[in-house]
Design a protein around this motif. Sequence first.
Motif, PDB file in Angstrom:
ATOM      1  N   GLN A   1       2.715  59.401  13.854  1.00 56.19           N
ATOM      2  CA  GLN A   1       1.705  60.459  13.770  1.00 56.19           C
ATOM      3  C   GLN A   1       2.019  61.578  14.749  1.00 56.19           C
ATOM      4  OE1 GLN A   1      -2.283  57.976  13.459  1.00 56.19           O
ATOM      5  NE2 GLN A   1      -0.766  57.066  14.826  1.00 56.19           N
ATOM      6  N   TYR A   2       1.978  62.796  14.269  1.00 50.16           N
ATOM      7  CA  TYR A   2       2.207  63.980  15.090  1.00 50.16           C
ATOM      8  C   TYR A   2       1.042  64.170  16.052  1.00 50.16           C
ATOM      9  CZ  TYR A   2       2.864  68.953  16.150  1.00 50.16           C
ATOM     10  OH  TYR A   2       3.018  70.160  16.788  1.00 50.16           O
ATOM     11  N   LEU A   3       1.346  64.391  17.335  1.00 49.36           N
ATOM     12  CA  LEU A   3       0.306  64.583  18.354  1.00 49.36           C
ATOM     13  C   LEU A   3       0.232  66.007  18.897  1.00 49.36           C
ATOM     14  CD1 LEU A   3       0.830  61.392  20.560  1.00 49.36           C
ATOM     15  CD2 LEU A   3      -0.986  61.814  18.909  1.00 49.36           C
ATOM     16  N   GLY A   4       0.982  66.919  18.313  1.00 55.13           N
ATOM     17  CA  GLY A   4       1.012  68.280  18.848  1.00 55.13           C
ATOM     18  C   GLY A   4       2.056  68.381  19.942  1.00 55.13           C
ATOM     19  N   ARG A   5       1.763  69.135  20.981  1.00 49.86           N
ATOM     20  CA  ARG A   5       2.722  69.343  22.074  1.00 49.86           C
ATOM     21  C   ARG A   5       3.144  68.056  22.774  1.00 49.86           C
ATOM     22  NH1 ARG A   5       0.042  74.494  25.076  1.00 49.86           N
ATOM     23  NH2 ARG A   5      -0.043  75.812  23.232  1.00 49.86           N
ATOM     24  N   LYS A   6       2.289  67.062  22.726  1.00 52.84           N
ATOM     25  CA  LYS A   6       2.595  65.788  23.400  1.00 52.84           C
ATOM     26  C   LYS A   6       3.668  65.000  22.681  1.00 52.84           C
ATOM     27  CE  LYS A   6      -1.829  65.356  25.544  1.00 52.84           C
ATOM     28  NZ  LYS A   6      -2.272  64.609  26.659  1.00 52.84           N
ATOM     29  N   GLY A   7       3.943  65.301  21.424  1.00 50.12           N
ATOM     30  CA  GLY A   7       4.976  64.595  20.686  1.00 50.12           C
ATOM     31  C   GLY A   7       4.432  63.876  19.474  1.00 50.12           C
ATOM     32  N   ALA A   8       4.785  62.584  19.373  1.00 51.50           N
ATOM     33  CA  ALA A   8       4.359  61.770  18.241  1.00 51.50           C
ATOM     34  C   ALA A   8       4.075  60.355  18.726  1.00 51.50           C
ATOM     35  CB  ALA A   8       5.432  61.749  17.160  1.00 51.50           C
ATOM     36  N   ARG A   9       3.132  59.722  18.071  1.00 46.93           N
ATOM     37  CA  ARG A   9       2.789  58.335  18.400  1.00 46.93           C
ATOM     38  C   ARG A   9       3.285  57.432  17.287  1.00 46.93           C
ATOM     39  NH1 ARG A   9      -2.506  58.364  20.000  1.00 46.93           N
ATOM     40  NH2 ARG A   9      -1.872  57.875  22.104  1.00 46.93           N
ATOM     41  N   VAL A  10       3.959  56.363  17.684  1.00 47.47           N
ATOM     42  CA  VAL A  10       4.364  55.320  16.745  1.00 47.47           C
ATOM     43  C   VAL A  10       3.360  54.188  16.935  1.00 47.47           C
ATOM     44  CG1 VAL A  10       6.190  53.745  16.028  1.00 47.47           C
ATOM     45  CG2 VAL A  10       6.794  55.989  17.000  1.00 47.47           C
ATOM     46  N   THR A  11       2.449  54.035  15.984  1.00 48.36           N
ATOM     47  CA  THR A  11       1.463  52.963  16.042  1.00 48.36           C
ATOM     48  C   THR A  11       1.996  51.800  15.229  1.00 48.36           C
ATOM     49  OG1 THR A  11      -0.316  54.586  16.177  1.00 48.36           O
ATOM     50  CG2 THR A  11      -0.941  52.329  15.611  1.00 48.36           C
ATOM     51  N   MET A  12       2.054  50.632  15.867  1.00 47.19           N
ATOM     52  CA  MET A  12       2.607  49.446  15.216  1.00 47.19           C
ATOM     53  C   MET A  12       1.503  48.432  14.952  1.00 47.19           C
ATOM     54  SD  MET A  12       5.963  49.193  17.639  1.00 47.19           S
ATOM     55  CE  MET A  12       4.976  49.523  19.109  1.00 47.19           C
ATOM     56  N   VAL A  13       1.617  47.760  13.819  1.00 45.98           N
ATOM     57  CA  VAL A  13       0.704  46.680  13.458  1.00 45.98           C
ATOM     58  C   VAL A  13       1.561  45.442  13.249  1.00 45.98           C
ATOM     59  CG1 VAL A  13      -1.046  45.869  11.838  1.00 45.98           C
ATOM     60  CG2 VAL A  13      -0.819  48.318  12.293  1.00 45.98           C
ATOM     61  N   GLY A  14       1.313  44.402  14.051  1.00 49.30           N
ATOM     62  CA  GLY A  14       2.078  43.168  13.949  1.00 49.30           C
ATOM     63  C   GLY A  14       1.584  42.294  12.809  1.00 49.30           C
ATOM     64  N   GLU A  15       2.360  41.253  12.504  1.00 48.10           N
ATOM     65  CA  GLU A  15       1.966  40.295  11.462  1.00 48.10           C
ATOM     66  C   GLU A  15       0.609  39.680  11.759  1.00 48.10           C
ATOM     67  OE1 GLU A  15       4.774  37.188  10.771  1.00 48.10           O
ATOM     68  OE2 GLU A  15       6.274  38.548   9.965  1.00 48.10           O
ATOM     69  N   ASP A  16       0.314  39.520  13.049  1.00 37.93           N
ATOM     70  CA  ASP A  16      -0.957  38.911  13.442  1.00 37.93           C
ATOM     71  C   ASP A  16      -2.108  39.909  13.502  1.00 37.93           C
ATOM     72  OD1 ASP A  16      -0.257  40.356  15.688  1.00 37.93           O
ATOM     73  OD2 ASP A  16      -0.321  38.663  17.060  1.00 37.93           O
ATOM     74  N   GLY A  17      -1.837  41.158  13.157  1.00 33.10           N
ATOM     75  CA  GLY A  17      -2.875  42.185  13.142  1.00 33.10           C
ATOM     76  C   GLY A  17      -3.028  42.950  14.435  1.00 33.10           C
ATOM     77  N   ALA A  18      -2.231  42.601  15.458  1.00 36.06           N
ATOM     78  CA  ALA A  18      -2.309  43.303  16.744  1.00 36.06           C
ATOM     79  C   ALA A  18      -1.811  44.735  16.604  1.00 36.06           C
ATOM     80  CB  ALA A  18      -1.480  42.565  17.786  1.00 36.06           C
ATOM     81  N   LEU A  19      -2.374  45.616  17.430  1.00 30.78           N
ATOM     82  CA  LEU A  19      -1.955  47.011  17.477  1.00 30.78           C
ATOM     83  C   LEU A  19      -1.142  47.270  18.739  1.00 30.78           C
ATOM     84  CD1 LEU A  19      -5.220  48.899  16.502  1.00 30.78           C
ATOM     85  CD2 LEU A  19      -3.103  48.857  15.201  1.00 30.78           C
TER      86      LEU A  19
END
Length: 102
Positions: free
Chosen positions: A37-55
């Motif tokens: 996801q694009y965050l603007g000047r701060k860069g981008a966030r890679v949000t991960m979802v594990g098999e167990d549902g953890a973020l």
Amino acid sequence: MSDQTPASQSVVAPPSAVNAARRFVAEHGKTGRAVVQYLGRKGARVTMVGEDGALGDVVVKDVATGEAVVAAVEGLELTGWDRETTAQVRIGPAHRHRMAGR
């Protein structure tokens, strides 16, 4: 000067971000999903979802770098916030309290 990387240049994923993503996948299943996801000047966030549902997440300088991180991690699939991804997320009470600022 543009902030965009020309198509002729390859994007290198930062080793620290790749290592963090690999650790996340190892701790939360052998596979996972990632949304960049694009965050603007701060860069981008890679949000991960594990098999167990953890973020989990890592922040990188731009979307192309985030996509390079996902490509560098075996078992991590680049996706969007589609039905399958959102259904996989399991948010517990501790996470809900932290997000509420408590």
